[in-house]
Design an enzyme around this catalytic site. Sequence first.
Site, mmCIF file in Angstrom:
data_model
loop_
_atom_site.group_PDB
_atom_site.id
_atom_site.type_symbol
_atom_site.label_atom_id
_atom_site.label_comp_id
_atom_site.label_asym_id
_atom_site.label_seq_id
_atom_site.Cartn_x
_atom_site.Cartn_y
_atom_site.Cartn_z
ATOM 1 N N CYS A 43 0.809 -1.277 0.019
ATOM 2 C CA CYS A 43 0.055 0.108 -0.116
ATOM 3 C C CYS A 43 0.914 1.332 -0.125
ATOM 4 O O CYS A 43 1.875 1.296 0.416
ATOM 5 C CB CYS A 43 -0.934 0.025 1.311
ATOM 6 S SG CYS A 43 -2.084 1.309 1.265
ATOM 7 N N ASP A 45 0.400 3.670 1.542
ATOM 8 C CA ASP A 45 0.450 4.241 3.317
ATOM 9 C C ASP A 45 1.967 4.484 3.647
ATOM 10 O O ASP A 45 2.882 3.566 3.706
ATOM 11 C CB ASP A 45 -0.265 3.328 3.959
ATOM 12 C CG ASP A 45 -0.790 3.760 5.210
ATOM 13 O OD1 ASP A 45 0.399 4.430 6.161
ATOM 14 O OD2 ASP A 45 -1.841 4.000 5.513
ATOM 15 N N ARG A 47 2.934 4.399 6.466
ATOM 16 C CA ARG A 47 3.391 4.015 7.533
ATOM 17 C C ARG A 47 3.846 2.395 7.409
ATOM 18 O O ARG A 47 4.262 1.701 8.326
ATOM 19 C CB ARG A 47 2.227 3.869 8.591
ATOM 20 C CG ARG A 47 1.897 5.350 9.020
ATOM 21 C CD ARG A 47 0.676 5.185 9.729
ATOM 22 N NE ARG A 47 -0.482 4.879 8.897
ATOM 23 C CZ ARG A 47 -1.944 4.893 9.111
ATOM 24 N NH1 ARG A 47 -2.472 5.087 10.458
ATOM 25 N NH2 ARG A 47 -2.640 4.117 8.270
ATOM 26 N N HIS A 99 -2.246 -3.889 5.110
ATOM 27 C CA HIS A 99 -2.367 -3.581 6.434
ATOM 28 C C HIS A 99 -3.384 -3.279 7.115
ATOM 29 O O HIS A 99 -4.332 -2.768 6.454
ATOM 30 C CB HIS A 99 -1.154 -2.318 6.546
ATOM 31 C CG HIS A 99 -1.636 -1.056 6.059
ATOM 32 N ND1 HIS A 99 -2.145 -0.088 6.502
ATOM 33 C CD2 HIS A 99 -1.906 -0.587 4.608
ATOM 34 C CE1 HIS A 99 -2.516 0.726 5.847
ATOM 35 N NE2 HIS A 99 -2.435 0.730 4.647
ATOM 36 N N CYS A 102 -6.009 0.122 6.973
ATOM 37 C CA CYS A 102 -5.986 0.737 5.567
ATOM 38 C C CYS A 102 -7.195 1.565 5.077
ATOM 39 O O CYS A 102 -8.024 1.310 5.013
ATOM 40 C CB CYS A 102 -5.781 -0.329 4.609
ATOM 41 S SG CYS A 102 -5.483 0.160 3.296
HETATM 42 CO CO CO Z 1 -3.433 1.160 3.056
#
Ligand code: CO
Length: 212
Positions: A43, A45, A47, A99, A102
């Site tokens: 992803c 993302d 993090r 994750h 999400c």
């Molecule tokens: Co995500």
Amino acid sequence: MDAAYQKLIIGNKKFAMEKKFDDPEYFKKLSLGQKPDYLWIGCSDSRVPANEVTRTESGEMFVHRNIANVVVHTDLNVMSVLEYAVNVLGVKHIIVCGHYGCGGVRAAMSHKTFGLVDKWLRNIKDVYHKHHLELDAIESEDKRADRLTELNVIEQVQNLAQTKIIQRAWHNGNHVAIHGWVYGLNSGLITELKAVYDDRNDIEPIYRYEFD
Ligand code: CO
């Protein structure tokens, strides 16, 4: 100059200096070429940084990231990455890493519109629809999102196995493995959900290709 921006340039200087301090040949060796063993499809993302969470170094992991780690067979971007990783770099393992928590999965579960990304998230709505009996039975919205995150990863592992790129690799004796992982934002830990190893039986018959 904006401090948030300057931080990057200063950080880069420190990075280059530290790496060279540890190993004066570090960048010289890297500049000769890459031979990563892994392809990471994760992803976007911020993090879930591929190298950091797996303690891998520059040169070890070929990376593709998009919102909610989706593998769409008409997406030229992911298919180009996959083809290059498998056929040219010869990666041994492909990892789809979703994750918990999400935002993309959450958005797909909702009925709101978010712009262009709605079209992308449609892929995850389709995963929901495929498993709606199981998902609708989960009362907690958080737990339902967690389960959809897992089902989405498993779906994307299957999507990879359904590609001609993977099936041809297997046919040619390249045993590239596909792994489905989910990363816990609040634990830092990876859970292994599913793995597919060079086995046509794991692919639904309609998606199987034949090669001469
Ligand atoms: Co995500």
